[in-house]
Design a protein around this motif. Structure first.
Motif, mmCIF file in Angstrom:
data_model
loop_
_atom_site.group_PDB
_atom_site.id
_atom_site.type_symbol
_atom_site.label_atom_id
_atom_site.label_comp_id
_atom_site.label_asym_id
_atom_site.label_seq_id
_atom_site.Cartn_x
_atom_site.Cartn_y
_atom_site.Cartn_z
ATOM 1 N N SER A 140 -1.512 -9.268 -78.685
ATOM 2 C CA SER A 140 -0.945 -9.617 -77.386
ATOM 3 C C SER A 140 -1.820 -9.054 -76.266
ATOM 4 N N GLY A 144 1.075 -9.500 -70.724
ATOM 5 C CA GLY A 144 2.355 -10.103 -71.060
ATOM 6 C C GLY A 144 3.525 -9.446 -70.347
ATOM 7 N N SER A 145 3.306 -8.259 -69.796
ATOM 8 C CA SER A 145 4.368 -7.560 -69.079
ATOM 9 C C SER A 145 3.985 -7.234 -67.634
ATOM 10 N N LYS A 146 2.776 -7.652 -67.222
ATOM 11 C CA LYS A 146 2.325 -7.394 -65.851
ATOM 12 C C LYS A 146 1.742 -8.670 -65.264
ATOM 13 N N CYS A 155 -0.797 -14.786 -68.731
ATOM 14 C CA CYS A 155 0.319 -13.837 -68.703
ATOM 15 C C CYS A 155 1.569 -14.443 -69.335
ATOM 16 N N ALA A 156 1.844 -15.699 -68.993
ATOM 17 C CA ALA A 156 3.044 -16.359 -69.516
ATOM 18 C C ALA A 156 2.965 -16.541 -71.021
ATOM 19 N N LYS A 158 1.246 -14.745 -73.206
ATOM 20 C CA LYS A 158 1.357 -13.460 -73.902
ATOM 21 C C LYS A 158 2.789 -12.923 -73.830
ATOM 22 N N ALA A 159 3.465 -13.140 -72.714
ATOM 23 C CA ALA A 159 4.878 -12.756 -72.630
ATOM 24 C C ALA A 159 5.699 -13.552 -73.641
ATOM 25 N N ASP A 162 5.156 -12.173 -77.146
ATOM 26 C CA ASP A 162 5.931 -10.949 -77.381
ATOM 27 C C ASP A 162 7.391 -11.272 -77.690
#
Length: 251
Positions: A140, A144-146, A155-156, A158-159, A162
């Protein structure tokens, strides 16, 4: 004997993961768009069986067939561990969503999210009922969280990866010999992806200078060191199925 499948295995972190797994007790399958190159000779020199599957993980319609091809020559009876490492990823497009092309956005989500989702699902089906320990590692990202301006798709995706890991982990916890499915962020690693980030336009990616500074100050993690940490995390049974981790918090 252990069998591992590694995606995005021809370069960067995927190549480092494959090399770290070149051990006498392992059989390996690498997946990438390019050839195995020197990895084939290296594996042969170490007496490690390495199969190579050339494929485009951005082609969603082919993913189940790719996994079936991988399993066509795997004998589950002789294995104590079977593992899938979903490492392949793309950073492009590095641009605001309103500027990025639809084609680039689709490819980003296809490689970063759809591919590991479909490959994991196929892996679980194809190994259902096996006695071997079943492991899945989704590589990941802290992204994913930032949120990062210019990385909306990355980002989307990887989020989403997760959350997929959390959901499948919950499903497998309820199964007999359920697979242990983990998601792990590797930190900022010195790979070609980082070169692409540093080459990005600051107008399209306002955080560019942060990554330039990380490189110039020598604070990028090495691929080999990071691969070892990721595998250490995967083999550490203290992390239950569904765990979402960051190796920087662990080591």
């Amino acid at each position: 004997m252990k069998q591992f499948i590694v995606t995005g295995a021809s370069k960067g972190l995927g190549q480092a993961l494959l090399r770290e797994l070149m051990r006498p007790e392992c059989r390996l399958i690498g997946m990438a768009r390019s050839d195995a190159g020197e990895l084939a000779k290296e594996a042969a020199g170490k007496g490690v069986a390495l199969r190579w599957i050339r494929c485009d993980l951005g082609d969603a319609a082919s993913l189940e067939a790719v996994m079936e091809q991988a399993f066509a020559e795997i004998d589950g009876e002789g294995l104590d561990t079977i593992g899938l490492i979903n490492n392949a990823g793309v950073i492009e497009p590095i641009a605001p969503a309103a500027v990025a092309s639809g084609e680039d956005l689709i490819r980003n989500v296809s490689v970063n999210l759809i591919a590991p989702v479909v490959l994991t699902a196929a892996f679980l089906r194809l190994t259902a009922g096996w006695k071997a320990k079943r492991l899945v590692l989704n590589v990941s990202s802290g992204a994913g969280s930032k949120p990062y301006s210019g990385w909306s798709a990355y980002c989307a995706s990887k989020a989403g990866l997760d959350m997929f890991t959390r959901c499948v982990g919950a499903e497998q916890e309820a199964e007999a010999n359920g697979a242990r499915v983990l998601s792990a962020a590797p930190g900022v690693v010195d790979t070609a992806m980082q070169r692409d980030i540093r080459a990005a336009s600051p107008e399209l990616f306002p955080s560019r200078e942060r990554f330039v500074e990380l490189h110039s100050s020598g604070r990028l993690a090495g691929a080999d060191e990071t691969a070892a940490k990721l595998l250490r995390t995967l083999f550490d049974e203290r992390h239950p199925s569904g765990s979402v981790l960051d190796v920087r918090d662990l080591y």
